[in-house]
Design a protein around this motif. Structure first.
Motif, PDB file in Angstrom:
ATOM      1  N   GLY A 116       1.068  -1.446   0.008  1.00 57.29           N
ATOM      2  CA  GLY A 116      -0.214   0.032  -0.097  1.00 57.29           C
ATOM      3  C   GLY A 116       0.619   1.409   0.123  1.00 57.29           C
ATOM      4  N   ILE A 117       1.527   1.359   0.599  1.00 59.47           N
ATOM      5  CA  ILE A 117       2.412   1.938   0.539  1.00 59.47           C
ATOM      6  C   ILE A 117       3.779   2.664  -0.822  1.00 59.47           C
ATOM      7  N   PHE A 118       4.331   1.427  -0.827  1.00 59.39           N
ATOM      8  CA  PHE A 118       5.203   1.391  -2.583  1.00 59.39           C
ATOM      9  C   PHE A 118       3.883   1.745  -3.061  1.00 59.39           C
ATOM     10  N   ILE A 119       2.043   1.382  -3.815  1.00 54.03           N
ATOM     11  CA  ILE A 119       1.282   2.032  -4.298  1.00 54.03           C
ATOM     12  C   ILE A 119       1.380   3.378  -4.696  1.00 54.03           C
ATOM     13  N   ALA A 120       0.910   3.892  -2.845  1.00 56.80           N
ATOM     14  CA  ALA A 120       1.039   5.167  -3.051  1.00 56.80           C
ATOM     15  C   ALA A 120       1.878   6.201  -3.759  1.00 56.80           C
ATOM     16  N   VAL A 121       3.463   5.616  -3.127  1.00 58.17           N
ATOM     17  CA  VAL A 121       4.232   7.171  -3.683  1.00 58.17           C
ATOM     18  C   VAL A 121       4.754   6.216  -5.148  1.00 58.17           C
ATOM     19  N   GLY A 122       4.526   5.347  -5.306  1.00 60.81           N
ATOM     20  CA  GLY A 122       4.203   4.982  -6.845  1.00 60.81           C
ATOM     21  C   GLY A 122       3.007   5.507  -7.502  1.00 60.81           C
ATOM     22  N   ALA A 123       1.150   6.206  -7.180  1.00 59.97           N
ATOM     23  CA  ALA A 123       0.934   7.271  -7.922  1.00 59.97           C
ATOM     24  C   ALA A 123       1.413   8.480  -7.642  1.00 59.97           C
ATOM     25  N   VAL A 124       1.850   8.575  -6.753  1.00 58.53           N
ATOM     26  CA  VAL A 124       2.609  10.012  -6.676  1.00 58.53           C
ATOM     27  C   VAL A 124       3.555  10.629  -7.239  1.00 58.53           C
ATOM     28  N   ALA A 125       4.541   9.446  -8.237  1.00 51.26           N
ATOM     29  CA  ALA A 125       5.632   9.862  -8.575  1.00 51.26           C
ATOM     30  C   ALA A 125       5.191   9.964  -9.767  1.00 51.26           C
ATOM     31  N   ILE A 126       3.808   9.137 -10.604  1.00 56.52           N
ATOM     32  CA  ILE A 126       4.085   9.380 -12.242  1.00 56.52           C
ATOM     33  C   ILE A 126       2.935  10.580 -12.142  1.00 56.52           C
ATOM     34  N   ALA A 127       2.158  10.453 -11.619  1.00 55.47           N
ATOM     35  CA  ALA A 127       1.382  12.101 -11.048  1.00 55.47           C
ATOM     36  C   ALA A 127       2.155  12.875 -11.690  1.00 55.47           C
ATOM     37  N   ARG A 128       3.371  13.549 -10.977  1.00 54.08           N
ATOM     38  CA  ARG A 128       4.240  14.567 -10.753  1.00 54.08           C
ATOM     39  C   ARG A 128       5.280  14.407 -12.355  1.00 54.08           C
ATOM     40  N   PHE A 129       6.087  13.427 -12.292  1.00 52.57           N
ATOM     41  CA  PHE A 129       7.014  12.823 -13.056  1.00 52.57           C
ATOM     42  C   PHE A 129       6.714  11.688 -13.936  1.00 52.57           C
ATOM     43  N   SER A 130       6.231  11.691 -15.294  1.00 52.87           N
ATOM     44  CA  SER A 130       5.838  11.758 -16.378  1.00 52.87           C
ATOM     45  C   SER A 130       6.672  10.464 -16.764  1.00 52.87           C
ATOM     46  N   TRP A 131       8.060  10.841 -17.253  1.00 50.73           N
ATOM     47  CA  TRP A 131       9.322  10.536 -17.311  1.00 50.73           C
ATOM     48  C   TRP A 131       9.576   8.990 -16.064  1.00 50.73           C
ATOM     49  N   VAL A 132       9.052   9.225 -15.155  1.00 51.04           N
ATOM     50  CA  VAL A 132       9.107   7.728 -14.359  1.00 51.04           C
ATOM     51  C   VAL A 132       9.105   6.515 -15.092  1.00 51.04           C
ATOM     52  N   PHE A 133       8.168   6.562 -16.908  1.00 50.61           N
ATOM     53  CA  PHE A 133       7.766   5.372 -16.651  1.00 50.61           C
ATOM     54  C   PHE A 133       8.856   5.193 -18.028  1.00 50.61           C
ATOM     55  N   TYR A 134       9.675   5.969 -17.799  1.00 54.17           N
ATOM     56  CA  TYR A 134      11.358   5.592 -18.522  1.00 54.17           C
ATOM     57  C   TYR A 134      12.004   4.466 -17.735  1.00 54.17           C
ATOM     58  N   LEU A 135      11.539   4.837 -16.773  1.00 54.98           N
ATOM     59  CA  LEU A 135      12.635   4.211 -15.623  1.00 54.98           C
ATOM     60  C   LEU A 135      12.321   2.448 -14.909  1.00 54.98           C
ATOM     61  N   PHE A 136      10.622   2.295 -14.739  1.00 51.47           N
ATOM     62  CA  PHE A 136       9.800   1.403 -14.867  1.00 51.47           C
ATOM     63  C   PHE A 136       9.906   0.518 -15.655  1.00 51.47           C
ATOM     64  N   GLY A 137      10.077   1.068 -16.790  1.00 48.51           N
ATOM     65  CA  GLY A 137      10.033   0.539 -18.006  1.00 48.51           C
ATOM     66  C   GLY A 137      11.623  -0.217 -18.027  1.00 48.51           C
ATOM     67  N   ALA A 138      12.589   0.459 -18.248  1.00 44.84           N
ATOM     68  CA  ALA A 138      13.780   0.218 -18.517  1.00 44.84           C
ATOM     69  C   ALA A 138      14.001  -0.952 -16.604  1.00 44.84           C
ATOM     70  N   PHE A 139      13.554  -0.609 -15.584  1.00 43.72           N
ATOM     71  CA  PHE A 139      13.637  -1.494 -15.069  1.00 43.72           C
ATOM     72  C   PHE A 139      12.784  -3.228 -14.644  1.00 43.72           C
ATOM     73  N   LEU A 140      12.192  -3.294 -15.765  1.00 42.26           N
ATOM     74  CA  LEU A 140      11.033  -4.499 -16.375  1.00 42.26           C
ATOM     75  C   LEU A 140      12.346  -5.095 -16.843  1.00 42.26           C
ATOM     76  N   ILE A 141      12.411  -4.233 -18.217  1.00 42.85           N
ATOM     77  CA  ILE A 141      13.169  -4.847 -19.450  1.00 42.85           C
ATOM     78  C   ILE A 141      14.976  -5.807 -18.853  1.00 42.85           C
ATOM     79  N   TYR A 142      15.136  -5.074 -17.211  1.00 40.41           N
ATOM     80  CA  TYR A 142      16.138  -5.592 -16.852  1.00 40.41           C
ATOM     81  C   TYR A 142      16.195  -6.967 -16.316  1.00 40.41           C
ATOM     82  N   THR A 143      14.871  -6.378 -15.425  1.00 44.49           N
ATOM     83  CA  THR A 143      14.305  -7.873 -14.440  1.00 44.49           C
ATOM     84  C   THR A 143      13.558  -8.492 -15.340  1.00 44.49           C
ATOM     85  N   ALA A 144      13.130  -8.549 -16.781  1.00 47.87           N
ATOM     86  CA  ALA A 144      12.942  -9.830 -17.192  1.00 47.87           C
ATOM     87  C   ALA A 144      14.065 -10.453 -17.334  1.00 47.87           C
ATOM     88  N   TRP A 145      15.885  -9.808 -17.754  1.00 48.47           N
ATOM     89  CA  TRP A 145      16.144 -10.247 -18.817  1.00 48.47           C
ATOM     90  C   TRP A 145      17.042 -10.971 -18.326  1.00 48.47           C
TER      91      TRP A 145
END
Length: 333
Positions: A116-145
């Motif tokens: 719940g805390i993670f979700i709240a922090v993530g929602a605030v970050a996404i609302a304020r900084f749209s570029w955070v998707f680049y970080l999320f995407g890169a992290f997930l691609i690295y995790t998948a690899w």
């Protein structure tokens, strides 16, 4: 998606009611959970999750319902991977089978709070900084690899206590053996914690590490904090019953890591494409959005369900072939 306060209160209240029912019926008397009992509870929690999705469809439309179901299926499939680690932890701590249900309950309650805390922090970050998707995407691609490269049969994996668990052992006096289902006991006038308390910390913190992967993944499917929370909650609620239902079947899902890697990689690419579609970084295309294709929720849901189906079938086929080959080999000796 406009979610009124009463909807949040009703959802959280409903989840707490489900937990109370589970506690009263299942945990009232410690016992070893049977496969039949676990199967009924898994069916019950899946039915509750589906009913919630139908309610989303009725009140908010098919798009949001599709996002919820895609998130729920993804979180539930990622949770299956958590079960491997839970098995290792239970084995390492030699938790009696009649008390494993309670350990999982407390661990999952801790996980719900931390997520719940993670979700709240993530929602605030996404609302304020749209570029955070680049970080999320890169992290997930690295995790998948990483996931695809290492493979995950878990057969030879050993549990190593994390920093929080080691700290708890150093700070708190821990008994050498279990005292029933008690987490705290008093011996010769001195209060001790039991291994039951330590294993609960281990389960809760292990799930927190998994949340680092799963929370960015679900935000790649829906931007709505309400749907992210609900999907996570329902996935976690049915997790402990799934632990007892699958049991030894977990080792037969030999291609699970490959399937999860494909799903995480797909969502990572989807996040990067969506970030490009709404780009605001000044050094990229002069801060203007790029006209790129982004997968719809229908495409995402189809990919997730399709990959999981193929992964499961391929795993069972491979295990059956290996068992047949082993029997033929023994017969030839």
């Amino acid at each position: 998606m406009l979610v009124p306060a009463w909807a949040w209160i009703a959802t959280i209240g409903g989840l707490l009611l489900l937990l109370a029912i589970d506690l009263f019926i299942v945990d009232r008397k410690p016992h070893e959970v049977t496969v039949g009992e676990a199967g009924r509870w898994v069916a019950f929690y899946v039915a509750c999750a589906v009913a919630f999705g139908i309610a989303i469809w009725v009140f908010s439309g098919g798009v949001y319902a599709g996002e919820y179901f895609a998130g729920y299926i993804t979180e539930y499939s990622l949770s299956v991977d958590n079960l491997f680690v839970f098995l290792i932890i239970m084995s390492a701590f030699k938790v009696p089978k009649i008390h494993q249900h309670k350990v999982l309950l407390i661990g999952i309650l801790l996980a719900l709070v931390m997520r719940g805390i993670f979700i709240a922090v993530g929602a605030v970050a996404i609302a304020r900084f749209s570029w955070v998707f680049y970080l999320f995407g890169a992290f997930l691609i690295y995790t998948a690899w990483s996931l695809a490269r290492q493979g995950m049969t878990h057969e030879d994996e050993e549990y190593h206590e994390n920093a929080l668990t080691r700290m708890a052992r150093k700070i708190l006096p821990v008994t050498n053996s279990y005292h029933g289902e008690k987490s705290f006991v008093k011996i010769d006038g001195k209060r001790f914690v039991t291994p039951m308390f330590i294993v609960m910390i281990a389960i809760g913190t292990a799930d927190l590490l998994f949340a680092v992967d799963s929370i960015p993944a679900i935000f790649g499917l829906t931007k709505e904090p309400f749907l992210v929370f609900a999907a996570n909650a329902f996935a976690l609620m049915g997790l402990r019953q799934l632990y007892f239902l699958l049991g030894g079947l977990l080792t037969k899902l030999v291609y699970l890591s490959t399937g999860l890697a494909v799903i995480l990689g797909f969502i990572g690419v989807k996040l990067v494409l969506e970030a490009l579609h709404t780009n605001s970084l000044p050094f990229l295309n002069d801060g203007q959005p790029l006209d790129v294709w982004t997968p719809s929720i229908a495409v995402s849901l189809s990919v997730i369900v399709g990959v999981l189906t193929i992964t499961t079938i391929a795993s069972l086929v491979k295990v059956k072939r290996d068992e047949k080959a082993e029997l033929e080999s023994e017969g030839a000796r």
